[in-house]
Design a protein around this motif. Sequence first.
Motif, PDB file in Angstrom:
ATOM      1  N   MET A  39      10.390  19.987  -7.636  1.00 40.21           N
ATOM      2  CA  MET A  39       9.584  20.283  -6.456  1.00 40.21           C
ATOM      3  C   MET A  39       8.179  19.709  -6.525  1.00 40.21           C
ATOM      4  SD  MET A  39      10.761  24.140  -5.553  1.00 40.21           S
ATOM      5  CE  MET A  39       9.943  24.131  -3.981  1.00 40.21           C
ATOM      6  N   MET A  40       7.668  19.438  -7.729  1.00 39.71           N
ATOM      7  CA  MET A  40       6.283  18.979  -7.822  1.00 39.71           C
ATOM      8  C   MET A  40       6.139  17.632  -8.514  1.00 39.71           C
ATOM      9  SD  MET A  40       4.360  22.526  -8.708  1.00 39.71           S
ATOM     10  CE  MET A  40       2.741  21.769  -8.691  1.00 39.71           C
ATOM     11  N   ILE A  41       6.684  17.480  -9.669  1.00 39.37           N
ATOM     12  CA  ILE A  41       6.437  16.296 -10.485  1.00 39.37           C
ATOM     13  C   ILE A  41       7.189  15.086  -9.957  1.00 39.37           C
ATOM     14  CG2 ILE A  41       6.664  15.323 -12.799  1.00 39.37           C
ATOM     15  CD1 ILE A  41       6.277  18.224 -13.833  1.00 39.37           C
ATOM     16  N   ARG A  42       8.473  15.227  -9.672  1.00 37.33           N
ATOM     17  CA  ARG A  42       9.286  14.095  -9.217  1.00 37.33           C
ATOM     18  C   ARG A  42       8.795  13.499  -7.898  1.00 37.33           C
ATOM     19  NH1 ARG A  42      14.985  13.814  -6.916  1.00 37.33           N
ATOM     20  NH2 ARG A  42      15.669  11.735  -7.466  1.00 37.33           N
ATOM     21  N   PRO A  43       8.498  14.317  -6.870  1.00 33.78           N
ATOM     22  CA  PRO A  43       7.994  13.716  -5.626  1.00 33.78           C
ATOM     23  C   PRO A  43       6.660  12.992  -5.806  1.00 33.78           C
ATOM     24  CG  PRO A  43       8.745  15.941  -5.211  1.00 33.78           C
ATOM     25  CD  PRO A  43       8.774  15.744  -6.692  1.00 33.78           C
ATOM     26  N   GLN A  44       5.803  13.520  -6.684  1.00 33.44           N
ATOM     27  CA  GLN A  44       4.518  12.863  -6.911  1.00 33.44           C
ATOM     28  C   GLN A  44       4.712  11.508  -7.589  1.00 33.44           C
ATOM     29  OE1 GLN A  44       1.730  15.115  -9.219  1.00 33.44           O
ATOM     30  NE2 GLN A  44       0.098  13.640  -8.929  1.00 33.44           N
ATOM     31  N   LYS A  45       5.616  11.434  -8.550  1.00 33.17           N
ATOM     32  CA  LYS A  45       5.894  10.152  -9.211  1.00 33.17           C
ATOM     33  C   LYS A  45       6.494   9.153  -8.222  1.00 33.17           C
ATOM     34  CE  LYS A  45       6.358  11.559 -13.993  1.00 33.17           C
ATOM     35  NZ  LYS A  45       7.212  11.556 -15.174  1.00 33.17           N
ATOM     36  N   LYS A  46       7.356   9.639  -7.339  1.00 31.34           N
ATOM     37  CA  LYS A  46       7.969   8.772  -6.344  1.00 31.34           C
ATOM     38  C   LYS A  46       6.903   8.220  -5.386  1.00 31.34           C
ATOM     39  CE  LYS A  46      11.720   8.863  -2.975  1.00 31.34           C
ATOM     40  NZ  LYS A  46      12.720   9.706  -2.315  1.00 31.34           N
ATOM     41  N   GLN A  47       5.983   9.073  -4.959  1.00 24.78           N
ATOM     42  CA  GLN A  47       4.907   8.643  -4.079  1.00 24.78           C
ATOM     43  C   GLN A  47       3.988   7.647  -4.783  1.00 24.78           C
ATOM     44  OE1 GLN A  47       2.283  11.795  -2.894  1.00 24.78           O
ATOM     45  NE2 GLN A  47       1.533  10.668  -1.122  1.00 24.78           N
ATOM     46  N   GLN A  48       3.738   7.872  -6.063  1.00 28.44           N
ATOM     47  CA  GLN A  48       2.886   6.974  -6.834  1.00 28.44           C
ATOM     48  C   GLN A  48       3.536   5.595  -6.965  1.00 28.44           C
ATOM     49  OE1 GLN A  48       1.936   8.464 -10.705  1.00 28.44           O
ATOM     50  NE2 GLN A  48       0.426   6.891 -11.117  1.00 28.44           N
ATOM     51  N   LYS A  49       4.851   5.553  -7.177  1.00 30.52           N
ATOM     52  CA  LYS A  49       5.552   4.272  -7.259  1.00 30.52           C
ATOM     53  C   LYS A  49       5.496   3.533  -5.924  1.00 30.52           C
ATOM     54  CE  LYS A  49       8.816   5.281 -10.943  1.00 30.52           C
ATOM     55  NZ  LYS A  49      10.241   5.440 -11.295  1.00 30.52           N
ATOM     56  N   GLN A  50       5.633   4.266  -4.812  1.00 26.86           N
ATOM     57  CA  GLN A  50       5.553   3.640  -3.496  1.00 26.86           C
ATOM     58  C   GLN A  50       4.175   3.046  -3.255  1.00 26.86           C
ATOM     59  OE1 GLN A  50       6.651   6.811  -0.849  1.00 26.86           O
ATOM     60  NE2 GLN A  50       8.830   6.321  -0.930  1.00 26.86           N
ATOM     61  N   LEU A  51       3.122   3.768  -3.658  1.00 25.61           N
ATOM     62  CA  LEU A  51       1.765   3.268  -3.481  1.00 25.61           C
ATOM     63  C   LEU A  51       1.522   2.037  -4.346  1.00 25.61           C
ATOM     64  CD1 LEU A  51      -0.973   3.668  -2.115  1.00 25.61           C
ATOM     65  CD2 LEU A  51      -1.619   5.119  -4.040  1.00 25.61           C
ATOM     66  N   GLU A  52       2.035   2.030  -5.563  1.00 24.96           N
ATOM     67  CA  GLU A  52       1.889   0.854  -6.428  1.00 24.96           C
ATOM     68  C   GLU A  52       2.608  -0.351  -5.844  1.00 24.96           C
ATOM     69  OE1 GLU A  52       3.222   2.010 -10.290  1.00 24.96           O
ATOM     70  OE2 GLU A  52       1.475   3.289 -10.650  1.00 24.96           O
ATOM     71  N   ALA A  53       3.804  -0.129  -5.277  1.00 24.59           N
ATOM     72  CA  ALA A  53       4.543  -1.220  -4.645  1.00 24.59           C
ATOM     73  C   ALA A  53       3.785  -1.731  -3.424  1.00 24.59           C
ATOM     74  CB  ALA A  53       5.936  -0.757  -4.245  1.00 24.59           C
ATOM     75  N   LEU A  54       3.175  -0.821  -2.683  1.00 24.00           N
ATOM     76  CA  LEU A  54       2.401  -1.191  -1.505  1.00 24.00           C
ATOM     77  C   LEU A  54       1.190  -2.026  -1.905  1.00 24.00           C
ATOM     78  CD1 LEU A  54       2.242  -0.268   1.638  1.00 24.00           C
ATOM     79  CD2 LEU A  54       0.373   1.141   0.799  1.00 24.00           C
ATOM     80  N   LEU A  55       0.500  -1.611  -2.958  1.00 27.60           N
ATOM     81  CA  LEU A  55      -0.695  -2.337  -3.393  1.00 27.60           C
ATOM     82  C   LEU A  55      -0.355  -3.694  -4.013  1.00 27.60           C
ATOM     83  CD1 LEU A  55      -2.896   0.519  -4.870  1.00 27.60           C
ATOM     84  CD2 LEU A  55      -3.097  -0.610  -2.652  1.00 27.60           C
ATOM     85  N   SER A  56       0.847  -3.838  -4.531  1.00 28.21           N
ATOM     86  CA  SER A  56       1.228  -5.127  -5.102  1.00 28.21           C
ATOM     87  C   SER A  56       1.455  -6.178  -4.010  1.00 28.21           C
ATOM     88  CB  SER A  56       2.475  -4.985  -5.973  1.00 28.21           C
ATOM     89  OG  SER A  56       3.590  -4.669  -5.166  1.00 28.21           O
ATOM     90  N   THR A  57       1.713  -5.736  -2.777  1.00 28.08           N
ATOM     91  CA  THR A  57       1.918  -6.671  -1.668  1.00 28.08           C
ATOM     92  C   THR A  57       0.640  -6.907  -0.879  1.00 28.08           C
ATOM     93  OG1 THR A  57       2.565  -4.930  -0.119  1.00 28.08           O
ATOM     94  CG2 THR A  57       4.320  -5.938  -1.429  1.00 28.08           C
ATOM     95  N   LEU A  58      -0.472  -6.378  -1.353  1.00 31.72           N
ATOM     96  CA  LEU A  58      -1.758  -6.504  -0.670  1.00 31.72           C
ATOM     97  C   LEU A  58      -2.184  -7.972  -0.598  1.00 31.72           C
ATOM     98  CD1 LEU A  58      -3.984  -4.662   0.511  1.00 31.72           C
ATOM     99  CD2 LEU A  58      -5.092  -4.785  -1.707  1.00 31.72           C
ATOM    100  N   ALA A  59      -2.584  -8.406   0.590  1.00 26.99           N
ATOM    101  CA  ALA A  59      -3.005  -9.801   0.781  1.00 26.99           C
ATOM    102  C   ALA A  59      -4.179  -9.843   1.748  1.00 26.99           C
ATOM    103  CB  ALA A  59      -1.842 -10.630   1.321  1.00 26.99           C
ATOM    104  N   ALA A  60      -4.851 -10.965   1.795  1.00 30.37           N
ATOM    105  CA  ALA A  60      -5.974 -11.144   2.711  1.00 30.37           C
ATOM    106  C   ALA A  60      -5.477 -11.034   4.149  1.00 30.37           C
ATOM    107  CB  ALA A  60      -6.631 -12.495   2.477  1.00 30.37           C
ATOM    108  N   GLY A  61      -6.274 -10.353   4.984  1.00 26.79           N
ATOM    109  CA  GLY A  61      -5.920 -10.171   6.385  1.00 26.79           C
ATOM    110  C   GLY A  61      -5.241  -8.845   6.678  1.00 26.79           C
TER     111      GLY A  61
END
Length: 113
Positions: A39-61
């Motif tokens: 209920m607490m740890i797994r969803p937070q890790k999943k959200q953290q992985k999504q944010l890391e994947a999102l930031l890896s696709t960060l580009a100008a514009g």
Amino acid sequence: MSNFILLADAAAAEQGSTTGGVIMIIVQVAILGLLLYFMMIRPQKKQQKQLEALLSTLAAGDSVLTTSGFYGVVIDVMEDVVIVEFGNNKNCRIPMKKSAIVELEKPNAEKNA
């Protein structure tokens, strides 16, 4: 002292085995631990992985939202630092850490067309 131990043993024999009670407590603690994880740890890790994947696709514009609530456009992306331009003022360019970005919106070519 030995009389007290004998009385405690006799009381335990009357009530049944106390190991069953200890095992039940261990099982309950294990179940609560699993609930805490799912209920607490797994969803937070999943959200953290999504944010890391999102930031890896960060580009100008890209349009971004920062942790402080400012919307801006990414001008340059380095390893840990991003230069973001805020508002219509072209002189307002601020370098910030990638971890300060909360949301990312890619520019859509279909909207501009």
